[in-house]
Scaffold this motif. Structure first.
Motif, PDB file in Angstrom:
ATOM      1  N   MET A 180      50.749  41.889  58.796  1.00  0.00           N
ATOM      2  CA  MET A 180      49.880  42.922  58.227  1.00  0.00           C
ATOM      3  C   MET A 180      48.882  43.350  59.300  1.00  0.00           C
ATOM      4  N   LYS A 181      48.922  44.632  59.637  1.00  0.00           N
ATOM      5  CA  LYS A 181      48.077  45.139  60.709  1.00  0.00           C
ATOM      6  C   LYS A 181      47.165  46.255  60.206  1.00  0.00           C
ATOM      7  N   PRO A 182      46.000  46.432  60.844  1.00  0.00           N
ATOM      8  CA  PRO A 182      45.101  47.520  60.447  1.00  0.00           C
ATOM      9  C   PRO A 182      45.737  48.885  60.678  1.00  0.00           C
ATOM     10  N   VAL A 183      45.368  49.834  59.861  1.00  0.00           N
ATOM     11  CA  VAL A 183      45.791  51.216  60.076  1.00  0.00           C
ATOM     12  C   VAL A 183      44.743  51.967  60.886  1.00  0.00           C
ATOM     13  N   ILE A 184      43.549  51.410  60.949  1.00  0.00           N
ATOM     14  CA  ILE A 184      42.480  51.940  61.799  1.00  0.00           C
ATOM     15  C   ILE A 184      42.104  50.851  62.798  1.00  0.00           C
ATOM     16  N   ASN A 185      42.261  51.149  64.066  1.00  0.00           N
ATOM     17  CA  ASN A 185      41.885  50.194  65.102  1.00  0.00           C
ATOM     18  C   ASN A 185      40.681  50.735  65.868  1.00  0.00           C
ATOM     19  N   HIS A 186      39.662  49.934  65.979  1.00  0.00           N
ATOM     20  CA  HIS A 186      38.497  50.328  66.765  1.00  0.00           C
ATOM     21  C   HIS A 186      38.040  49.138  67.594  1.00  0.00           C
ATOM     22  N   SER A 187      37.270  49.387  68.603  1.00  0.00           N
ATOM     23  CA  SER A 187      36.769  48.329  69.468  1.00  0.00           C
ATOM     24  C   SER A 187      35.769  47.457  68.713  1.00  0.00           C
ATOM     25  N   TRP A 188      35.785  46.156  69.039  1.00  0.00           N
ATOM     26  CA  TRP A 188      34.784  45.241  68.498  1.00  0.00           C
ATOM     27  C   TRP A 188      33.702  44.941  69.537  1.00  0.00           C
ATOM     28  N   ASP A 189      33.896  45.444  70.726  1.00  0.00           N
ATOM     29  CA  ASP A 189      32.924  45.265  71.801  1.00  0.00           C
ATOM     30  C   ASP A 189      31.918  46.407  71.737  1.00  0.00           C
ATOM     31  N   LEU A 190      30.936  46.263  70.845  1.00  0.00           N
ATOM     32  CA  LEU A 190      30.020  47.350  70.541  1.00  0.00           C
ATOM     33  C   LEU A 190      28.568  46.895  70.654  1.00  0.00           C
ATOM     34  N   THR A 191      27.706  47.824  70.968  1.00  0.00           N
ATOM     35  CA  THR A 191      26.274  47.572  70.889  1.00  0.00           C
ATOM     36  C   THR A 191      25.838  47.697  69.439  1.00  0.00           C
ATOM     37  N   GLU A 192      24.624  47.292  69.144  1.00  0.00           N
ATOM     38  CA  GLU A 192      24.124  47.420  67.780  1.00  0.00           C
ATOM     39  C   GLU A 192      24.122  48.881  67.347  1.00  0.00           C
ATOM     40  N   GLY A 193      23.704  49.771  68.218  1.00  0.00           N
ATOM     41  CA  GLY A 193      23.672  51.187  67.893  1.00  0.00           C
ATOM     42  C   GLY A 193      25.051  51.758  67.631  1.00  0.00           C
ATOM     43  N   GLU A 194      26.007  51.353  68.458  1.00  0.00           N
ATOM     44  CA  GLU A 194      27.384  51.826  68.275  1.00  0.00           C
ATOM     45  C   GLU A 194      27.963  51.308  66.967  1.00  0.00           C
ATOM     46  N   ALA A 195      27.660  50.056  66.636  1.00  0.00           N
ATOM     47  CA  ALA A 195      28.152  49.476  65.386  1.00  0.00           C
ATOM     48  C   ALA A 195      27.549  50.194  64.178  1.00  0.00           C
ATOM     49  N   LEU A 196      26.273  50.509  64.245  1.00  0.00           N
ATOM     50  CA  LEU A 196      25.626  51.238  63.155  1.00  0.00           C
ATOM     51  C   LEU A 196      26.262  52.612  62.943  1.00  0.00           C
ATOM     52  N   GLN A 197      26.529  53.311  64.039  1.00  0.00           N
ATOM     53  CA  GLN A 197      27.136  54.633  63.923  1.00  0.00           C
ATOM     54  C   GLN A 197      28.556  54.544  63.375  1.00  0.00           C
ATOM     55  N   LEU A 198      29.320  53.570  63.846  1.00  0.00           N
ATOM     56  CA  LEU A 198      30.682  53.394  63.352  1.00  0.00           C
ATOM     57  C   LEU A 198      30.667  53.050  61.864  1.00  0.00           C
ATOM     58  N   LEU A 236      25.169  44.017  59.573  1.00  0.00           N
ATOM     59  CA  LEU A 236      26.328  44.242  60.448  1.00  0.00           C
ATOM     60  C   LEU A 236      27.223  42.997  60.479  1.00  0.00           C
ATOM     61  N   PHE A 237      27.223  42.293  59.369  1.00  0.00           N
ATOM     62  CA  PHE A 237      27.950  41.035  59.259  1.00  0.00           C
ATOM     63  C   PHE A 237      29.439  41.183  59.543  1.00  0.00           C
ATOM     64  N   SER A 238      30.021  42.304  59.120  1.00  0.00           N
ATOM     65  CA  SER A 238      31.473  42.473  59.250  1.00  0.00           C
ATOM     66  C   SER A 238      31.920  42.490  60.710  1.00  0.00           C
TER      67      SER A 238
END
Length: 225
Positions: A1-19, A85-87
């Motif tokens: 089972m794989k995601p249908v949306i793939n995004h980077s997990w190497d993010l800053t706090e600001g990038e994570a908030l925007q995503l 941003l626990f996830s």
């Protein structure tokens, strides 16, 4: 089972908030699920001695509640602990665990929040959106929102409200036992999500999905780390 949306997990706090804000627009709060035969529970545990964590996915039969499949995955912490941003801390290891599954769950119950989140995008929403699968947030504690005291009987419900919006339900799964906090994750209505949590919570406060995932991840933590 794989995601249908793939995004980077190497993010800053600001990038994570925007995503998080961007992905929150994709959350579906209505029933888009077929007949539920298999229900998955997920949990993550952290090592006290290192930066490693272990995730578990346990699939059970929706009627008998018997365990069908269990997988675990080990991962290093990739994102700091930041409230809301626990996830971004837990999902990388869960994605690894889901990749090992032979069965595909029809519904996933998360030990954490879904829509009942400051930006309406807790772990259950994030997981549901990237896998495009129905999910429910089932938290042991309240993150946000207010509610009126509910009856002491099993099945009692009170709406969880934040800024005038119903963001979840407070549900008493066992008579005279502290309630739990149910919210939409993705592709399910709040009423249906609440009904499923009550159905899965046969003898204990928490649903069997959460209990079995918790038992699995803690056993794996003792033996692997």
């Amino acid at each position: 089972m794989k995601p249908v949306i793939n995004h980077s997990w190497d993010l800053t706090e600001g990038e994570a908030l925007q995503l998080q804000k961007d992905l929150a627009t994709r959350v579906i709060k209505e029933n888009l699920l077929d007949k539920v035969k298999l229900v998955a529970g997920v949990d993550v545990a952290y090592s006290k001695e290192s930066d490693k964590l272990i995730s578990a996915v346990v699939i059970i039969d929706a009627e008998t509640l018997e365990v069908i499949e269990t997988v675990t995955a080990e991962e290093k912490e990739q994102f700091p602990y930041i409230p809301g941003l626990f996830s971004f801390r837990e999902l990388p290891s869960l994605v690894k665990a889901f990749a090992q599954l032979k069965s595909r769950p029809d519904l996933i119950v998360c030990d954490g929040q879904g829509y009942a989140h400051p930006r309406r995008f807790g772990l259950a929403c994030h997981l549901g959106v990237i896998f495009d699968v129905p999910t429910i947030g089932c938290g042991k504690s309240r993150l946000i929102g207010e509610y009126q005291e509910l009856d002491i009987e099993r099945g009692a419900i009170a709406p969880l409200i934040d800024n005038g919006e119903v963001i979840g339900n407070v549900l008493r799964t066992q008579t005279k036992i502290n309630p739990i906090y149910v919210s939409v994750g993705h592709r399910i209505a709040l009423t249906t999500a609440t009904e499923w949590i009550l159905k899965l919570s046969t003898d204990y406060r928490l649903p069997e999905t959460t209990r079995k995932a918790d038992q699995t991840v803690n056993l794996a933590l003792k033996t692997k780390l």
